[in-house]
Design a protein around this motif. Structure first.
Motif, mmCIF file in Angstrom:
data_model
loop_
_atom_site.group_PDB
_atom_site.id
_atom_site.type_symbol
_atom_site.label_atom_id
_atom_site.label_comp_id
_atom_site.label_asym_id
_atom_site.label_seq_id
_atom_site.Cartn_x
_atom_site.Cartn_y
_atom_site.Cartn_z
ATOM 1 N N ALA A 73 0.829 -1.204 0.000
ATOM 2 C CA ALA A 73 0.000 0.000 0.000
ATOM 3 C C ALA A 73 0.863 1.253 0.000
ATOM 4 C CB ALA A 73 -0.941 -0.002 1.204
ATOM 5 N N THR A 78 0.210 3.007 -3.329
ATOM 6 C CA THR A 78 -0.826 3.975 -2.948
ATOM 7 C C THR A 78 -2.145 3.765 -3.689
ATOM 8 O OG1 THR A 78 0.005 5.618 -4.546
ATOM 9 C CG2 THR A 78 0.841 5.734 -2.273
ATOM 10 N N PRO A 79 -2.776 2.618 -3.483
ATOM 11 C CA PRO A 79 -4.095 2.396 -4.085
ATOM 12 C C PRO A 79 -5.115 3.331 -3.446
ATOM 13 C CG PRO A 79 -3.651 0.711 -2.452
ATOM 14 C CD PRO A 79 -2.379 1.500 -2.607
ATOM 15 N N ASP A 80 -6.281 3.430 -4.056
ATOM 16 C CA ASP A 80 -7.344 4.249 -3.467
ATOM 17 C C ASP A 80 -7.908 3.583 -2.224
ATOM 18 O OD1 ASP A 80 -7.599 6.392 -5.554
ATOM 19 O OD2 ASP A 80 -7.984 4.626 -6.803
ATOM 20 N N ALA A 134 -7.652 -0.116 0.330
ATOM 21 C CA ALA A 134 -7.100 -1.416 0.717
ATOM 22 C C ALA A 134 -8.215 -2.218 1.365
ATOM 23 C CB ALA A 134 -5.932 -1.243 1.685
ATOM 24 N N ALA A 155 0.939 5.486 4.644
ATOM 25 C CA ALA A 155 0.166 5.786 3.434
ATOM 26 C C ALA A 155 -1.189 6.344 3.836
ATOM 27 C CB ALA A 155 0.010 4.524 2.581
ATOM 28 N N VAL A 198 -4.553 6.206 1.721
ATOM 29 C CA VAL A 198 -5.207 4.952 1.364
ATOM 30 C C VAL A 198 -6.371 4.687 2.320
ATOM 31 C CG1 VAL A 198 -4.929 2.463 1.093
ATOM 32 C CG2 VAL A 198 -3.064 4.008 0.440
#
Length: 215
Positions: free
Chosen positions: A47, A51-53, A55, A81, A84
């Protein structure tokens, strides 16, 4: 112009569960699975790197020895992060687990046995900055609503309940047959009473105070 799909990280220690979640999420045009993790530590690392939108985090990682659980992973992500949003995915609906997850910073909480639509809604709601709780969890948490010491009026508790479902101001207004302006006024009062400044914090505080209580 078409919006970019929401980027999702799946974290669960069971490969079959991850495969099933990926199949479900990839079937939605606005959701894109970018990575999978089999442990809390790996989830935090990926993550922070990707840096996904959102998790999608298992609450409890089995067989990890001294490894961290999902709640601790949420706490670490808040530092490494912070952008996230985390949605907890679990078989457990106990109030203590919900409170721990929300206090750690989770923006959603859904059950593995729940319908896919609740999973999709929770992911989208979390990405939008609100809190998304599965209907079953909200239904169980909402119960012994409020006593005078809890400060909120019954109407304000209704607003919090609908807010916990991830509804917008307009949707809350329609559900309660009120104007959006009235809902905004209620939110201002709720925030002031809870000493918070956003919807996620308000829902977390409502759970902590027992306004959303297991029956």
């Amino acid at each position: 112009m078409t919006a970019e799909p929401l980027r999702v990280l799946i974290a669960d220690d069971h490969a079959v569960v991850r495969a099933g979640l990926r199949a479900l999420l990839d079937g939605e045009s606005d959701l894109d699975v970018v990575a999978e993790a089999g442990s809390g530590e790996e989830a935090v690392r990926l993550a922070a790197q990707l840096t996904p939108d959102v998790a999608l985090m298992d609450l409890r990682f089995a067989g990890q020895g001294s490894g961290i659980d999902g709640v601790e992973a949420v706490r670490r992500l808040a530092v490494r992060a912070p952008g996230v949003a985390v949605v907890m995915l679990t078989s457990y609906a106990g109030r203590a687990d919900v409170v721990r997850a929300l206090e750690a910073g989770a923006r959603g909480y859904v059950l593995k046995a729940g319908p896919p639509e609740e999973l999709f809604q929770a992911v989208r709601t979390a990405a939008a900055g609100s809190v998304g709780l599965a209907a079953e969890i909200v239904g169980e948490l909402v119960g012994q609503v409020v006593d005078p010491a809890q400060e909120l009026t019954r109407r304000e508790v209704e607003v919090v309940r609908l807010m916990a479902e991830g509804r917008s101001n307009r949707a809350i207004a329609e559900a309660l047959f009120l104007s959006e302006a009235t809902i905004k006024t209620h939110l201002v009062r709720i925030y002031r009473k809870f000493k918070v400044d956003n919807r996620a914090a308000a829902v977390s505080e409502a759970v902590r105070r027992g306004l959303l209580e297991l029956t």
